[in-house]
Every structure is written in C-alpha cells, then in structure tokens.
Design an enzyme around this catalytic site. Sequence first.
Site, short mmCIF file in Angstrom:
data_model
loop_
_atom_site.label_atom_id
_atom_site.label_comp_id
_atom_site.label_asym_id
_atom_site.label_seq_id
_atom_site.Cartn_x
_atom_site.Cartn_y
_atom_site.Cartn_z
CG ASN A 9 -1.75 1.24 1.34
OD1 ASN A 9 -1.88 1.99 0.38
ND2 ASN A 9 -2.32 1.47 2.51
CD1 TRP A 10 4.01 1.08 -2.49
CD2 TRP A 10 4.69 2.56 -4.02
NE1 TRP A 10 5.19 0.62 -3.01
CE2 TRP A 10 5.63 1.51 -3.97
CE3 TRP A 10 4.90 3.60 -4.93
CZ2 TRP A 10 6.77 1.49 -4.76
CZ3 TRP A 10 6.03 3.56 -5.73
CH2 TRP A 10 6.96 2.53 -5.63
CE LYS A 11 -0.30 3.73 4.60
NZ LYS A 11 -0.28 3.95 6.03
CG HIS A 97 -6.14 2.70 5.09
ND1 HIS A 97 -5.70 3.68 5.94
CD2 HIS A 97 -5.14 1.78 5.02
CE1 HIS A 97 -4.47 3.37 6.36
NE2 HIS A 97 -4.12 2.22 5.81
CD GLU A 99 -2.99 6.31 6.44
OE1 GLU A 99 -2.96 6.27 5.19
OE2 GLU A 99 -2.07 5.89 7.17
CD GLU A 165 -3.95 -1.59 7.63
OE1 GLU A 165 -2.80 -1.85 7.25
OE2 GLU A 165 -4.54 -0.56 7.29
N GLY A 171 2.23 2.74 11.09
CA GLY A 171 3.33 3.69 11.00
C GLY A 171 4.00 4.02 12.33
CB SER A 209 4.50 -1.35 12.54
OG SER A 209 4.17 0.00 12.81
N GLY A 230 2.60 -1.00 4.52
CA GLY A 230 2.66 0.40 4.09
C GLY A 230 4.11 0.81 3.87
N GLY A 231 4.68 1.50 4.86
CA GLY A 231 6.03 2.07 4.75
C GLY A 231 7.08 1.10 4.20
P1 PGA Z 1 2.48 0.77 7.82
O1 PGA Z 1 1.06 1.08 7.13
O2 PGA Z 1 2.94 -0.57 7.31
O3 PGA Z 1 3.36 1.89 7.35
O4 PGA Z 1 2.27 0.75 9.28
C1 PGA Z 1 0.10 0.07 6.96
C2 PGA Z 1 -1.16 0.63 6.37
O5 PGA Z 1 -1.58 1.73 6.76
O6 PGA Z 1 -1.77 0.02 5.49
#
Ligand code: PGA
Length: 248
Positions: A9-11, A97, A99, A165, A171, A209, A230-231
């Site tokens: 997930n590159w956001k 998600h 966010e 999640e 993050g 994470s 994500g990251g």
């Molecule tokens: P993260 O993000 O791996 O950077 O914690 C996961 C996500 O929000 O899908």
Amino acid sequence: MAHPKVIANWKMNGSLSKIHHWLYEFQSKVDPNSKTESIFCPPTCYLSFAKNIISENRIGIYLGAQDLDFDRDFSLTGGINASMLKDIGCDFIILGHSERRSYFFEDDSILLQKLNSAVEKNLKIIFCVGETKEEKNIGVSKEIIRTQLSILKKIPSNLLLLAYEPLWAIGTGEVPHPEYIQEMHETIKDELKSLNDSEIDSPVLYGGSVNEDNAPDIIKIISVDGLLVGGASLDADNFSKIVNKITG
Ligand code: PGA
C-alpha cells in the site's frame, strides 16, 4: 495457508521512475511461481503506467487501487469509478482504510456505496478495520470491529479480503502481541460467518508496522492469511524480502 497475500500500500508516494524501478527489482527478486500472491497498490495516477509494465514484462503481481468514487446521479469533477479502475486492469480495491475514514470522513453510508460499486464491477475488496489505542485500553476492540464489519452483510465472500489494522500500529513501529492478533482475527472471521450465515472463511490480513524482520513471525499466527504493508513496501528490496520470507 495455501496462498498468503501481501499487499504493497504505497499511499501518497511514488513517481514514474520509482514505480518503474520497483517493479523491475521486484521481478528480479521474487520467484514468478511464488505461492504468495502479491498486490501492488500505487496512487491512482500511476495505475495504468504500472499495469503496462506488469503486462509487458509478465511480472507476477496483481494491481490494486487505494480508493474509488461510487457512481452518483450528478456529474462529479475528479471522480474515478469502479468501471474505470477495472478498465485499466485493477483487480483489487482497498476500502475502509483508517486514513480515509478519518481524513476524508468516510463513514458507513459512504463505504457501503463504495463496496456496492466494487461488487458490481467484480473488484476484489480489501476491507480495513481496526480500533484506536483508547478503544483497546477500555476493552472495546471487539465491539468496534464488529460494528465496522456490519456493513459487509450481503457482500459476496468470494470478493472479500479483510485487513485488521489497529490504528495504533500503523506507522508507529508498535506491533500487537501475537495472541492479540490471533484473537482479533478470530473475531473477524467468526463475525463474518455469522453476518453472512456462511461457513466460508474469508482471508484476514494483518497490517500495521509490518517489516522484513517481523513478517515471518506474524505470518506464523494461525489466523493470519497475509500482510498489508505500508512504509516497508516502498522499497522493492524490503518488500521482496517480506514476500520471500513468508513464502518459506
Ligand atoms: P504501515 O502502514 O505498514 O506503514 O504501518 C500500513 C497501512 O496503513 O496500510
């Protein structure tokens, strides 16, 4: 688990050249016959570009979008709907998600319309649920998750992947205890079965994470069917290591 799924997930990250290099590096580091299914979710503006590279080079990765707009009965400047995503070769869509729930105020009524649009176009849905730290601390995590899942009644289980999640793990570098992940995943699986009055076990992925060091232990948890990254997915080497380590 037969085919674990790992999602990048590159956001709101990336560029043409980063995507180009990432896909070639992924191809050089991950066995095309890997039993792990990888899904690449770059920003919408790069989906077509990524699709072309994936198809021309026969790279073993699926394409997913991070959002869609549901069809409305008025014109919508800037809108991108499920048929457009399908048209450019997307197979998956991330919905719910945290966010988007918090920054774009996506509540259940919006999410339900997005879910229905995805179902209509046969997009596979990666539906995210998770509780805040405060909710965990007062012991209401399961109630929160059950409430978030309630809109999935009537969504066909063959189109559904869940992603647990916890918001406090996204993050932050903080990953829940394995027993806690197991308990929450079991809750999600049981709730979906009872909602749809079915015995079908929907895959539940863990996200928050995840990195190449913790991925092998997380995937060993019995009810974890994959990972949403994500990251750590932004770097092709890190992401490929996660895929290769969980493939075993
Ligand atoms: P993260 O993000 O791996 O950077 O914690 C996961 C996500 O929000 O899908």
